[in-house]
Design an enzyme around this catalytic site. Structure first.
Site, PDB file in Angstrom:
ATOM      1  N   GLU A   1      -6.359   1.349   6.368  1.00 31.22           N
ATOM      2  CA  GLU A   1      -6.386   0.243   5.411  1.00 31.22           C
ATOM      3  C   GLU A   1      -5.937   0.622   4.004  1.00 31.22           C
ATOM      4  O   GLU A   1      -5.738  -0.256   3.164  1.00 31.22           O
ATOM      5  CB  GLU A   1      -7.791  -0.383   5.364  1.00 31.22           C
ATOM      6  CG  GLU A   1      -8.857   0.467   4.706  1.00 31.22           C
ATOM      7  CD  GLU A   1      -9.513   1.499   5.600  1.00 31.22           C
ATOM      8  OE1 GLU A   1     -10.585   1.978   5.218  1.00 31.22           O
ATOM      9  OE2 GLU A   1      -8.968   1.836   6.674  1.00 31.22           O
TER      10      GLU A   1
ATOM     11  N   CYS B   1     -13.319   5.382  10.621  1.00 33.21           N
ATOM     12  CA  CYS B   1     -14.125   6.386   9.920  1.00 33.21           C
ATOM     13  C   CYS B   1     -15.573   6.353  10.433  1.00 33.21           C
ATOM     14  O   CYS B   1     -15.819   6.704  11.570  1.00 33.21           O
ATOM     15  CB  CYS B   1     -14.021   6.205   8.407  1.00 33.21           C
ATOM     16  SG  CYS B   1     -14.624   7.639   7.478  1.00 33.21           S
TER      17      CYS B   1
ATOM     18  N   HIS C   1      -8.129   6.413   7.617  1.00 30.57           N
ATOM     19  CA  HIS C   1      -8.228   5.081   7.005  1.00 30.57           C
ATOM     20  C   HIS C   1      -6.875   4.369   7.018  1.00 30.57           C
ATOM     21  O   HIS C   1      -6.074   4.547   6.101  1.00 30.57           O
ATOM     22  CB  HIS C   1      -8.739   5.196   5.569  1.00 30.57           C
ATOM     23  CG  HIS C   1     -10.175   5.537   5.478  1.00 30.57           C
ATOM     24  ND1 HIS C   1     -11.169   4.587   5.521  1.00 30.57           N
ATOM     25  CD2 HIS C   1     -10.802   6.731   5.369  1.00 30.57           C
ATOM     26  CE1 HIS C   1     -12.345   5.181   5.435  1.00 30.57           C
ATOM     27  NE2 HIS C   1     -12.149   6.487   5.351  1.00 30.57           N
TER      28      HIS C   1
END
Length: 188
Positions: free
Chosen positions: A168, A79, A166
């Protein structure tokens, strides 16, 4: 076991990046972006996480991160980290014509190291107002979405990758595979 340094920009997901790496059996440490880099020998690779800074307006605050590029170790920008990495390499970042929030389909253009096992497409979590508008000359776009042409970059001046999405967060399909692929690069 691989040791990963997560350079944190104050974003809410940096702890999730750390935990994602630990969950696949490796060591990770968080370090605020505004501290000087630690000793290069302490870590095998680096992740630039996300955060609330706005690129390119806040670029002066992160210029010192080019020191990590001199390490020539695998580096993954996520990001904001993806945008910072692009700026450090001569790319252009600015406001997204169509900002993305929530669940987005990512189309893999080149199933390179970092995106191995994710083609032809996957669902990912997005949260960005800015994006890489022009990729650096020493890079290649390896993924895109309907609204964002540069969802992932591979660099040729070092073992560097950037992703706008993202990996994660649990909403990203096969997000842990991105980290597994990255850790494999760190082992080389």
């Amino acid at each position: 076991m691989v040791k990963v340094l997560v350079v944190a920009f104050g974003g809410q997901y940096n702890h999730l990046i750390k935990r994602s790496i630990e969950r696949i059996g490796h060591e990770a440490a968080l370090r605020p972006y505004n501290l000087p880099p630690p000793d290069e020998g302490e870590f095998d690779c680096v992740v630039f996480g996300g955060g609330p800074l706005t690129m390119p307006k806040d670029f002066d605050k992160v210029k010192g991160l080019e020191a990590y590029l001199r390490w020539k170790k695998p580096l993954l920008g996520i990001c904001l980290g993806h945008q910072v990495l692009a700026l450090l390499n001569g790319g252009e970042v600015g406001p997204s014509p169509k900002p993305e929030y929530g669940d987005v389909t990512i189309f893999v253009d080149d199933e390179d190291d970092i995106l191995r096992g994710l083609a032809p497409s996957f669902r990912a979590w997005e949260s960005h107002n800015e994006e890489v508008l022009r990729e650096p000359p020493n890079s290649k776009v390896i993924a895109h979405s309907e609204n964002t042409r540069v969802q992932a970059l591979k660099y040729y001046n070092g073992p560097y990758y950037g992703v706008q999405f993202h990996p994660e967060v649990q909403h990203t399909e096969k997000g842990s595979l991105v980290f597994q692929n990255f850790v494999e690069l760190c082992k080389r």
